[in-house]
Design a protein around this motif. Structure first.
Motif, mmCIF file in Angstrom:
data_model
loop_
_atom_site.group_PDB
_atom_site.id
_atom_site.type_symbol
_atom_site.label_atom_id
_atom_site.label_comp_id
_atom_site.label_asym_id
_atom_site.label_seq_id
_atom_site.Cartn_x
_atom_site.Cartn_y
_atom_site.Cartn_z
ATOM 1 N N GLN A 291 -13.024 -3.733 2.178
ATOM 2 C CA GLN A 291 -12.016 -2.812 1.187
ATOM 3 C C GLN A 291 -13.350 -1.545 1.015
ATOM 4 O OE1 GLN A 291 -9.209 -2.454 1.214
ATOM 5 N NE2 GLN A 291 -8.220 -4.080 1.093
ATOM 6 N N SER B 3 3.011 8.588 -0.706
ATOM 7 C CA SER B 3 3.407 7.505 -1.403
ATOM 8 C C SER B 3 2.925 7.814 -2.386
ATOM 9 C CB SER B 3 3.412 6.233 -0.102
ATOM 10 O OG SER B 3 4.455 5.280 -1.304
ATOM 11 N N CYS C 39 -3.720 4.751 -4.430
ATOM 12 C CA CYS C 39 -4.526 3.074 -4.499
ATOM 13 C C CYS C 39 -4.126 2.174 -4.916
ATOM 14 C CB CYS C 39 -5.538 3.544 -2.946
ATOM 15 S SG CYS C 39 -6.341 1.843 -2.318
ATOM 16 N N LEU D 183 1.929 9.388 4.970
ATOM 17 C CA LEU D 183 3.140 10.082 4.270
ATOM 18 C C LEU D 183 2.444 9.731 3.309
ATOM 19 C CD1 LEU D 183 6.127 11.002 6.025
ATOM 20 C CD2 LEU D 183 3.794 12.654 6.057
ATOM 21 N N VAL E 212 0.650 -0.798 -0.228
ATOM 22 C CA VAL E 212 0.116 -0.145 -0.182
ATOM 23 C C VAL E 212 0.678 1.510 -0.035
ATOM 24 C CG1 VAL E 212 -0.126 0.174 2.082
ATOM 25 C CG2 VAL E 212 -2.343 1.326 1.030
ATOM 26 N N ARG F 95 2.407 5.226 -5.795
ATOM 27 C CA ARG F 95 2.762 4.450 -6.174
ATOM 28 C C ARG F 95 2.526 3.888 -7.613
ATOM 29 N NH1 ARG F 95 5.549 2.430 -3.802
ATOM 30 N NH2 ARG F 95 4.515 0.363 -3.599
#
Ligand code: SAH
Ligand code: SF4
Ligand code: F3S
Length: 452
Positions: A202, A338, A165, A336, A50, A340
């Motif tokens: 989810q 990130s 995400c 924080l 993730v 992806r």
């Protein structure tokens, strides 16, 4: 001697449940679980991707196992979970000492894969997503475990594609499990002593919406509520865009439903929420919070917030802080941002420099810690229903359970109380847990999560 396996799990409850299935499957084929990788014939990592840090951790851990493989050529090393799903064959290419890679839809194939590697000395890769015909394999039943509190997966995958995400990319499309199967499994669990279930997905709020003829999530809660033996119900995660009034009303209607809702907001700025593709506005979110508090004044909310999303200005950030002050969350998981690879936000310009991100993060944490402390300290002296889950990790004869707000509370008591709901007076509050004392020798009078 029986074969031994070592398993380490990273990431969210989805991986925790998958790991429970891995343990069940391997124990059925004669493997015994061990705590030391040095003692194992099979080492498995169930991984999370993730955030970049989570992914890096996996590579670090795998590196540790390399010398074990050099010392014992028969050792099998396998990687599963979300990094496995994402990286697939690349993992085998990058790490010659890894023997098998299994994706998020392929946990059930693990025993066959292990056999294949040990008998044929071959490497093995299974990362295809399941199709409609085989997708019941996504919902393993909870095997033979008997605990006090259990997770029950009701959905897999995610269709929301929040722009930051990776989850929809590594868990596949959203699928709801048949509600009759869910209720049946929960009844089986209750027969085995389970008293609390946490329904997992989810985005549980969209449960059933895509399956013709399936019931809504609120209706599913009502049916689970009727299962004899189940005393507490929790669920996670709720997406604010799909939080219906019908579901909010459940907090007043269903006494067994714990008075806690994890409702990740991610940001308090409409501009950032739109860039995140979250599908709600700040005003809609705050209206839901208001309704929740009106319907259930004792409810406590928790949240996830991302700091430093691309383009986040000081003003956007201030709006998030202001929203947090207004809602007064009992807990906030701050992350924080990130980047992806493969997500749409990875293409956005205006990355926030790391130092500025960290500075905002620290400010947010300090503010939330103060709010959280005020909330948890206000519990001192109150008597709360606590479902006793087991002996506390601290040892010294202490038991642990959770309050309705999902906070761990430790207190002294006899092991015979495990599985019962007892009245516990809160005597101290710490950052992540509380200390209590038994307020009476009698169990909590039935009637659910009623607080005095
Ligand atoms: N389905 C759940 C949880 C998803 S992952 C939900 O929608 O809330 C858990 C949390 O990780 C998210 O809520 C989000 O706050 C955080 N997260 C996800 N991707 C991230 C990223 N790229 N950078 C930082 N945090 C991230
Ligand atoms: Fe990720 Fe959004 Fe799905 Fe949650 S709802 S898993 S944050 S894409
Ligand atoms: Fe991580 Fe996969 Fe969960 S990426 S957060 S383990 S769904």
């Amino acid at each position: 001697m029986r074969s031994q396996f070592y398993l380490e799990t990273f990431g969210c409850q989805m991986n925790v449940v998958d790991s429970e299935q891995i343990v069940d499957l391997l124990e059925k084929t004669g493997y015994v679980r061990v705590d030391a990788p040095e003692a194992a014939d099979l080492i498995l990592l169930n991984t999370c991707s993730v955030r970049e840090k989570a992914e890096r951790k996996v590579y670090g851990h795998l590196g540790r196992f390399k010398p074990l493989k050099t010392a014992n050529a028969r050792l099998i090393i396998g990687v599963g979970g979300c990094v496995a799903q994402q990286e697939g064959e690349r993992l085998l290419e990058k790490l010659p000492f890894v023997d098998l890679v299994f994706g998020t839809h392929n946990v059930h194939k693990l025993p066959e894969m292990v056999r294949c590697v040990s008998e044929r000395q071959d490497r093995c890769l299974e990362v295809d997503f399941l199709d409609d015909g085989t997708r019941q394999n996504l919902f393993p039943t909870s095997g033979s475990r008997s605990k006090v509190a259990s997770f029950v997966t009701i959905m897999q995958g995610c269709d929301n594609f929040c722009s930051y995400c990776i989850v929809p990319h590594v868990r596949g499309r959203e699928v709801s499990r048949d509600s009759r199967e869910i209720v049946k499994e929960i009844a089986d669990l209750a027969n085995r002593g389970v008293r609390e279930v946490t329904l997992l997905g989810q985005n549980v709020n969209s449960y059933g919406l895509k399956e013709p003829g399936e019931i809504s999530f609120a209706e599913l809660l009502r049916r689970v509520h009727q299962v004899p033996g189940i005393e507490r119900i929790r669920f996670t995660t709720s997406h604010p865009k799909d939080l219906s009034d019908e579901l909010i009303d459940c907090f007043a209607e269903l006494p067994k439903l714990c008075k806690h809702l994890h409702l990740p907001v991610q940001s308090g700025s409409d501009r950032i929420l739109a860039l995140m593709n979250r599908g709600y506005t700040r005003a809609k979110y705050l209206a839901s919070v208001e309704r929740l508090k009106a319907v259930c004044p004792e409810i406590r909310l928790t949240s996830d917030v991302i700091v430093g999303f691309p383009g986040e200005t000081e003003d956007d950030f201030a709006q998030t802080l202001e929203l947090m002050e207004r809602v007064r969350y009992a807990d906030v998981y701050t992350f924080l941002y990130s980047k992806r690879t493969g997500t749409s936000a990875a293409e956005l310009a205006d990355e926030i420099p790391a130092a500025a991100r960290q500075e905002r993060f620290d400010r947010m944490l300090a503010m939330q810690q103060e709010i959280g402390l005020q909330i948890w300290e206000a519990d001192l002296g109150r008597v709360l229903p606590v479902l006793v889950e087991g002996e506390s990790r601290q040892g010294d004869g202490q038991l642990f359970g959770r309050t309705t707000w999902n906070r761990i509370i430790n207190f002294s008591g006899a092991a015979a109380l495990i599985g019962q709901t007892v009245p516990v007076r809160v005597i101290r509050s710490f950052k992540n847990s509380q200390l209590g004392e038994l307020a009476s020798a009698d169990p909590w009078p039935k009637g659910g999560e009623v607080i005095v």
